[in-house]
Design a protein around this motif. Sequence first.
Motif, PDB file in Angstrom:
ATOM      1  N   GLU A 269      12.371  15.478  52.208  1.00  0.00           N
ATOM      2  CA  GLU A 269      12.005  14.219  52.482  1.00  0.00           C
ATOM      3  C   GLU A 269      12.397  13.257  51.588  1.00  0.00           C
ATOM      4  OE1 GLU A 269       8.075  16.543  52.013  1.00  0.00           O
ATOM      5  OE2 GLU A 269       7.402  15.237  53.281  1.00  0.00           O
ATOM      6  N   PHE A 270      13.641  12.816  51.922  1.00  0.00           N
ATOM      7  CA  PHE A 270      14.326  11.779  51.139  1.00  0.00           C
ATOM      8  C   PHE A 270      14.874  10.993  52.183  1.00  0.00           C
ATOM      9  CE2 PHE A 270      18.569  13.155  51.561  1.00  0.00           C
ATOM     10  CZ  PHE A 270      18.488  14.562  51.905  1.00  0.00           C
ATOM     11  N   LEU A 271      15.217   9.644  51.383  1.00  0.00           N
ATOM     12  CA  LEU A 271      16.009   8.801  52.311  1.00  0.00           C
ATOM     13  C   LEU A 271      17.605   8.768  52.207  1.00  0.00           C
ATOM     14  CD1 LEU A 271      13.894   5.427  51.718  1.00  0.00           C
ATOM     15  CD2 LEU A 271      13.780   6.991  53.587  1.00  0.00           C
ATOM     16  N   GLY A 272      18.345   8.709  53.617  1.00  0.00           N
ATOM     17  CA  GLY A 272      19.689   8.901  53.270  1.00  0.00           C
ATOM     18  C   GLY A 272      20.284  10.404  53.800  1.00  0.00           C
ATOM     19  N   LEU A 273      21.605  10.520  52.988  1.00  0.00           N
ATOM     20  CA  LEU A 273      22.042  11.859  52.998  1.00  0.00           C
ATOM     21  C   LEU A 273      22.538  12.330  51.645  1.00  0.00           C
ATOM     22  CD1 LEU A 273      25.107  10.000  55.305  1.00  0.00           C
ATOM     23  CD2 LEU A 273      23.078  11.389  56.009  1.00  0.00           C
ATOM     24  N   SER A 274      22.613  13.654  51.914  1.00  0.00           N
ATOM     25  CA  SER A 274      22.911  14.325  50.571  1.00  0.00           C
ATOM     26  C   SER A 274      23.559  15.896  50.855  1.00  0.00           C
ATOM     27  CB  SER A 274      21.561  14.558  49.937  1.00  0.00           C
ATOM     28  OG  SER A 274      21.616  15.291  48.784  1.00  0.00           O
ATOM     29  N   PHE A 275      24.237  16.155  49.988  1.00  0.00           N
ATOM     30  CA  PHE A 275      24.712  17.560  49.972  1.00  0.00           C
ATOM     31  C   PHE A 275      24.401  18.409  48.944  1.00  0.00           C
ATOM     32  CE2 PHE A 275      27.253  17.058  53.572  1.00  0.00           C
ATOM     33  CZ  PHE A 275      27.974  15.750  53.323  1.00  0.00           C
ATOM     34  N   ALA A 276      23.266  17.695  48.137  1.00  0.00           N
ATOM     35  CA  ALA A 276      22.780  18.503  47.087  1.00  0.00           C
ATOM     36  C   ALA A 276      21.684  19.395  47.432  1.00  0.00           C
ATOM     37  CB  ALA A 276      22.223  17.330  45.879  1.00  0.00           C
ATOM     38  N   PRO A 277      21.688  20.514  47.154  1.00  0.00           N
ATOM     39  CA  PRO A 277      20.713  21.499  47.769  1.00  0.00           C
ATOM     40  C   PRO A 277      19.324  21.442  47.096  1.00  0.00           C
ATOM     41  CG  PRO A 277      22.521  22.744  47.177  1.00  0.00           C
ATOM     42  CD  PRO A 277      22.936  21.326  46.771  1.00  0.00           C
TER      43      PRO A 277
ATOM     44  N   GLY B 153      27.599  22.464  50.438  1.00  0.00           N
ATOM     45  CA  GLY B 153      26.970  21.621  51.727  1.00  0.00           C
ATOM     46  C   GLY B 153      28.296  21.310  52.691  1.00  0.00           C
ATOM     47  N   VAL B 154      27.560  21.224  53.981  1.00  0.00           N
ATOM     48  CA  VAL B 154      28.560  21.056  55.288  1.00  0.00           C
ATOM     49  C   VAL B 154      28.427  19.790  55.707  1.00  0.00           C
ATOM     50  CG1 VAL B 154      29.168  21.888  57.462  1.00  0.00           C
ATOM     51  CG2 VAL B 154      28.752  23.395  55.498  1.00  0.00           C
ATOM     52  N   SER B 155      27.206  19.406  56.004  1.00  0.00           N
ATOM     53  CA  SER B 155      26.905  18.284  56.587  1.00  0.00           C
ATOM     54  C   SER B 155      25.432  17.740  56.641  1.00  0.00           C
ATOM     55  CB  SER B 155      26.986  18.447  58.360  1.00  0.00           C
ATOM     56  OG  SER B 155      26.851  17.310  59.000  1.00  0.00           O
ATOM     57  N   SER B 156      25.337  16.213  56.736  1.00  0.00           N
ATOM     58  CA  SER B 156      24.031  15.977  56.651  1.00  0.00           C
ATOM     59  C   SER B 156      23.530  14.686  57.572  1.00  0.00           C
ATOM     60  CB  SER B 156      23.799  15.389  55.226  1.00  0.00           C
ATOM     61  OG  SER B 156      22.578  14.797  55.098  1.00  0.00           O
ATOM     62  N   ILE B 157      22.403  14.572  57.926  1.00  0.00           N
ATOM     63  CA  ILE B 157      21.977  13.415  58.655  1.00  0.00           C
ATOM     64  C   ILE B 157      20.573  12.905  58.309  1.00  0.00           C
ATOM     65  CG2 ILE B 157      20.472  15.328  60.290  1.00  0.00           C
ATOM     66  CD1 ILE B 157      21.485  13.332  62.892  1.00  0.00           C
TER      67      ILE B 157
ATOM     68  N   ASP C 280      19.747   8.319  61.430  1.00  0.00           N
ATOM     69  CA  ASP C 280      20.692   9.253  61.858  1.00  0.00           C
ATOM     70  C   ASP C 280      21.954   8.881  61.600  1.00  0.00           C
ATOM     71  OD1 ASP C 280      19.028  10.184  65.384  1.00  0.00           O
ATOM     72  OD2 ASP C 280      18.564  10.670  63.033  1.00  0.00           O
ATOM     73  N   TYR C 281      22.218   8.343  60.227  1.00  0.00           N
ATOM     74  CA  TYR C 281      23.404   8.283  59.766  1.00  0.00           C
ATOM     75  C   TYR C 281      23.854   9.650  59.498  1.00  0.00           C
ATOM     76  CZ  TYR C 281      23.170   3.264  58.886  1.00  0.00           C
ATOM     77  OH  TYR C 281      22.954   1.867  59.128  1.00  0.00           O
TER      78      TYR C 281
END
Length: 124
Positions: free
Chosen positions: A100-108, A47-51, A56-57
Amino acid sequence: QLQIVESGGGLVQPGGSLRLACTASGSRLNYYSVGWFRRAPGKEREGVSSISHTTDYTDVTGPVRGRFTISRDRAKNTVYLQMNNLQPEDTAVYYCAAGEFLGLSFAPGHYNIWGQGTQVTVSS
Protein backbone atom coordinates in the motif's frame (compact mmCIF):
# COMPACT_ATOMS: atom_id res chain seq x y z
CA GLN A 1 -8.04 -8.92 3.92
CA LEU A 2 -6.14 -9.22 0.67
CA GLN A 3 -4.71 -12.59 -0.26
CA ILE A 4 -2.73 -13.31 -3.40
CA VAL A 5 -1.89 -16.52 -5.22
CA GLU A 6 0.64 -17.03 -8.00
CA SER A 7 0.11 -19.43 -10.89
CA GLY A 8 1.56 -20.19 -14.29
CA GLY A 9 4.98 -21.53 -13.37
CA GLY A 10 6.44 -24.66 -14.88
CA LEU A 11 9.23 -26.20 -16.91
CA VAL A 12 10.19 -24.51 -20.16
CA GLN A 13 13.05 -24.83 -22.61
CA PRO A 14 15.52 -21.98 -23.13
CA GLY A 15 13.99 -19.39 -25.42
CA GLY A 16 10.47 -20.29 -24.34
CA SER A 17 7.80 -18.20 -22.67
CA LEU A 18 5.59 -18.34 -19.61
CA ARG A 19 2.96 -16.01 -18.21
CA LEU A 20 2.67 -15.84 -14.45
CA ALA A 21 -0.53 -14.63 -12.84
CA CYS A 22 -0.98 -13.02 -9.43
CA THR A 23 -4.65 -13.31 -8.53
CA ALA A 24 -6.15 -11.57 -5.53
CA SER A 25 -9.06 -12.34 -3.27
CA GLY A 26 -10.54 -10.65 -0.24
CA SER A 27 -9.96 -7.13 -1.58
CA ARG A 28 -9.25 -5.24 -4.74
CA LEU A 29 -5.69 -5.56 -5.99
CA ASN A 30 -6.31 -2.26 -7.75
CA TYR A 31 -5.60 -0.47 -4.47
CA TYR A 32 -2.06 -1.87 -4.26
CA SER A 33 1.23 -1.51 -6.00
CA VAL A 34 2.40 -4.98 -7.03
CA GLY A 35 5.84 -6.42 -7.46
CA TRP A 36 7.29 -9.65 -8.77
CA PHE A 37 10.34 -11.07 -7.04
CA ARG A 38 12.35 -14.22 -7.51
CA ARG A 39 14.69 -16.35 -5.48
CA ALA A 40 17.10 -18.62 -7.31
CA PRO A 41 18.80 -21.56 -5.54
CA GLY A 42 21.62 -20.28 -3.40
CA LYS A 43 20.86 -16.65 -4.13
CA GLU A 44 19.08 -13.84 -2.38
CA ARG A 45 15.61 -12.69 -3.34
CA GLU A 46 15.66 -10.06 -6.06
CA GLY A 47 13.05 -7.74 -7.49
CA VAL A 48 12.02 -8.39 -11.07
CA SER A 49 9.20 -6.03 -11.94
CA SER A 50 6.80 -3.54 -10.37
CA ILE A 51 3.52 -1.86 -11.30
CA SER A 52 2.04 1.14 -9.53
CA HIS A 53 -1.46 1.05 -8.10
CA THR A 54 -3.10 4.12 -9.62
CA THR A 55 -1.31 4.97 -12.84
CA ASP A 56 -0.07 1.48 -13.78
CA TYR A 57 3.42 2.78 -14.38
CA THR A 58 5.76 -0.18 -14.73
CA ASP A 59 9.42 -1.00 -14.42
CA VAL A 60 11.61 -4.07 -14.74
CA THR A 61 15.14 -4.72 -13.53
CA GLY A 62 18.14 -4.89 -15.83
CA PRO A 63 18.55 -8.68 -16.18
CA VAL A 64 15.02 -9.09 -17.53
CA ARG A 65 14.57 -5.82 -19.39
CA GLY A 66 13.31 -6.40 -22.91
CA ARG A 67 12.15 -9.91 -22.03
CA PHE A 68 9.67 -9.56 -19.13
CA THR A 69 6.56 -7.38 -19.05
CA ILE A 70 4.25 -6.69 -16.14
CA SER A 71 0.61 -5.77 -16.65
CA ARG A 72 -2.62 -5.46 -14.70
CA ASP A 73 -6.16 -6.59 -15.52
CA ARG A 74 -8.33 -4.65 -13.10
CA ALA A 75 -11.51 -6.49 -14.07
CA LYS A 76 -9.90 -9.84 -13.22
CA ASN A 77 -8.16 -8.54 -10.07
CA THR A 78 -4.94 -9.97 -11.46
CA VAL A 79 -1.41 -8.85 -12.29
CA TYR A 80 0.57 -10.74 -14.91
CA LEU A 81 4.25 -11.23 -15.61
CA GLN A 82 4.87 -12.17 -19.23
CA MET A 83 8.27 -13.79 -19.54
CA ASN A 84 9.77 -14.27 -22.99
CA ASN A 85 13.08 -15.68 -24.16
CA LEU A 86 13.57 -17.43 -20.85
CA GLN A 87 17.10 -18.53 -19.98
CA PRO A 88 18.44 -21.04 -17.45
CA GLU A 89 19.47 -18.16 -15.18
CA ASP A 90 15.80 -17.23 -14.87
CA THR A 91 15.19 -20.46 -12.96
CA ALA A 92 13.79 -19.50 -9.57
CA VAL A 93 10.74 -19.41 -7.37
CA TYR A 94 8.75 -16.36 -8.40
CA TYR A 95 6.75 -14.44 -5.82
CA CYS A 96 4.07 -11.83 -6.17
CA ALA A 97 3.78 -9.15 -3.51
CA ALA A 98 1.38 -6.27 -2.85
CA GLY A 99 2.00 -3.06 -0.98
CA GLU A 100 0.00 0.00 0.00
CA PHE A 101 2.38 2.64 -1.27
CA LEU A 102 2.48 5.02 -4.17
CA GLY A 103 4.71 4.37 -7.14
CA LEU A 104 7.13 1.58 -7.96
CA SER A 105 9.54 -0.35 -5.79
CA PHE A 106 11.92 -3.30 -5.88
CA ALA A 107 12.43 -3.17 -2.13
CA PRO A 108 10.82 -6.17 -0.44
CA GLY A 109 10.22 -4.15 2.70
CA HIS A 110 7.68 -1.96 0.89
CA TYR A 111 5.40 -4.94 0.37
CA ASN A 112 3.37 -6.41 3.20
CA ILE A 113 1.36 -9.15 1.43
CA TRP A 114 3.14 -12.06 -0.26
CA GLY A 115 2.04 -15.11 -2.18
CA GLN A 116 3.45 -18.60 -1.71
CA GLY A 117 5.46 -18.54 -4.92
CA THR A 118 5.49 -20.53 -8.15
CA GLN A 119 8.45 -22.47 -9.51
CA VAL A 120 9.89 -21.57 -12.90
CA THR A 121 12.49 -23.94 -14.33
CA VAL A 122 14.27 -23.23 -17.59
CA SER A 123 16.12 -26.25 -18.87
CA SER A 124 16.65 -28.26 -22.01
